[in-house]
Scaffold this motif. Sequence first.
Motif, mmCIF file in Angstrom:
data_model
loop_
_atom_site.group_PDB
_atom_site.id
_atom_site.type_symbol
_atom_site.label_atom_id
_atom_site.label_comp_id
_atom_site.label_asym_id
_atom_site.label_seq_id
_atom_site.Cartn_x
_atom_site.Cartn_y
_atom_site.Cartn_z
ATOM 1 N N ASN A 123 9.709 12.909 5.139
ATOM 2 C CA ASN A 123 9.946 11.458 5.196
ATOM 3 C C ASN A 123 11.408 11.116 4.921
ATOM 4 O O ASN A 123 11.951 10.175 5.501
ATOM 5 N N ASP A 124 12.055 11.874 4.043
ATOM 6 C CA ASP A 124 13.449 11.588 3.698
ATOM 7 C C ASP A 124 14.439 12.014 4.779
ATOM 8 O O ASP A 124 15.446 11.347 4.982
ATOM 9 N N TYR A 125 14.173 13.135 5.449
ATOM 10 C CA TYR A 125 15.185 13.704 6.318
ATOM 11 C C TYR A 125 14.889 13.640 7.814
ATOM 12 O O TYR A 125 15.819 13.804 8.600
ATOM 13 N N ALA A 126 13.652 13.444 8.224
ATOM 14 C CA ALA A 126 13.363 13.352 9.658
ATOM 15 C C ALA A 126 13.749 11.955 10.139
ATOM 16 O O ALA A 126 13.221 10.955 9.649
ATOM 17 N N GLN A 127 14.671 11.904 11.080
ATOM 18 C CA GLN A 127 15.213 10.616 11.535
ATOM 19 C C GLN A 127 14.275 9.881 12.491
ATOM 20 O O GLN A 127 14.054 8.687 12.344
ATOM 21 N N THR B 194 0.826 -1.207 0.000
ATOM 22 C CA THR B 194 0.000 0.000 0.000
ATOM 23 C C THR B 194 0.859 1.255 0.000
ATOM 24 O O THR B 194 0.608 2.183 -0.737
ATOM 25 N N ARG B 195 1.895 1.265 0.845
ATOM 26 C CA ARG B 195 2.751 2.450 0.911
ATOM 27 C C ARG B 195 3.446 2.661 -0.427
ATOM 28 O O ARG B 195 3.556 3.785 -0.906
ATOM 29 N N GLY B 196 3.915 1.594 -1.033
ATOM 30 C CA GLY B 196 4.573 1.709 -2.331
ATOM 31 C C GLY B 196 3.627 2.247 -3.383
ATOM 32 O O GLY B 196 4.006 3.087 -4.194
ATOM 33 N N ASN B 197 2.394 1.766 -3.393
ATOM 34 C CA ASN B 197 1.412 2.283 -4.342
ATOM 35 C C ASN B 197 1.106 3.746 -4.065
ATOM 36 O O ASN B 197 0.968 4.531 -4.997
ATOM 37 N N PHE B 198 0.993 4.119 -2.795
ATOM 38 C CA PHE B 198 0.726 5.516 -2.456
ATOM 39 C C PHE B 198 1.859 6.404 -2.956
ATOM 40 O O PHE B 198 1.619 7.471 -3.517
ATOM 41 N N GLU B 199 3.088 5.957 -2.745
ATOM 42 C CA GLU B 199 4.234 6.753 -3.194
ATOM 43 C C GLU B 199 4.281 6.844 -4.717
ATOM 44 O O GLU B 199 4.637 7.878 -5.269
ATOM 45 N N ARG C 203 9.116 13.152 12.825
ATOM 46 C CA ARG C 203 8.392 13.030 11.556
ATOM 47 C C ARG C 203 6.887 13.253 11.779
ATOM 48 O O ARG C 203 6.242 13.975 11.016
ATOM 49 N N GLY C 204 6.351 12.671 12.831
ATOM 50 C CA GLY C 204 4.926 12.820 13.124
ATOM 51 C C GLY C 204 4.540 14.246 13.446
ATOM 52 O O GLY C 204 3.527 14.758 12.966
#
Length: 136
Positions: free
Chosen positions: A84-88, A6-11, A93-94
Motif C-alpha cells: 500500500n505504501d510503495y505501489a503507485q 472504515t479504512r482508518g479503523n481497519f488500519e 497494487r491489486g
Amino acid sequence: MRRKTTRGNFELYSWVFMRASGVVLVALIFGHLFVNLMVGDGVHAIDFAFVAGKWASPFWQVWDLLMLWLAMIHGTNGVRTIINDYAQRDLTRGVLKSLLYLAFTLTVVLGTLVIFTFDPCPPEAPAELLASFCTA
C-alpha cells in the motif's frame, strides 16, 4: 454528521494486531526454539521421529498451528502495508496484493493440513519406506 472511517479503523486494528501478534509470536518462537534446541539432545535429536513424536500430541499441534497462523497473518499484514505504501498504480497494487493473499492462503491451508493429517506410519505404505519406529 460524523463520517464512518472504515479504512482508518481497519488500519488502526491492523496496527494494534501487529503489536499484539508480535509479542505472542516472540513467546511461541522462543518456546519452539527452547524445546527443539535446548531440551534433551538439542539439535542432534531433531529428526523425523522427533517431529512425529511432537505432532502426536494435540498440545504441540495447536502450538505449531498458532505459530504458523500468527506468523503468516503478521507477515502478510506487514507486506500488505508495504504494498500500500510503495505501489503507485492501483492495478499494480491489486496484482501484488492478490498474489500475496494467494500465497498466504496456500501456505496456511497446506501447513494446517500437514499439521493435522501427519501420519508417520501410514497403514498401506511399503515396509522399506517406513521409519524405523513404525511397526509393520
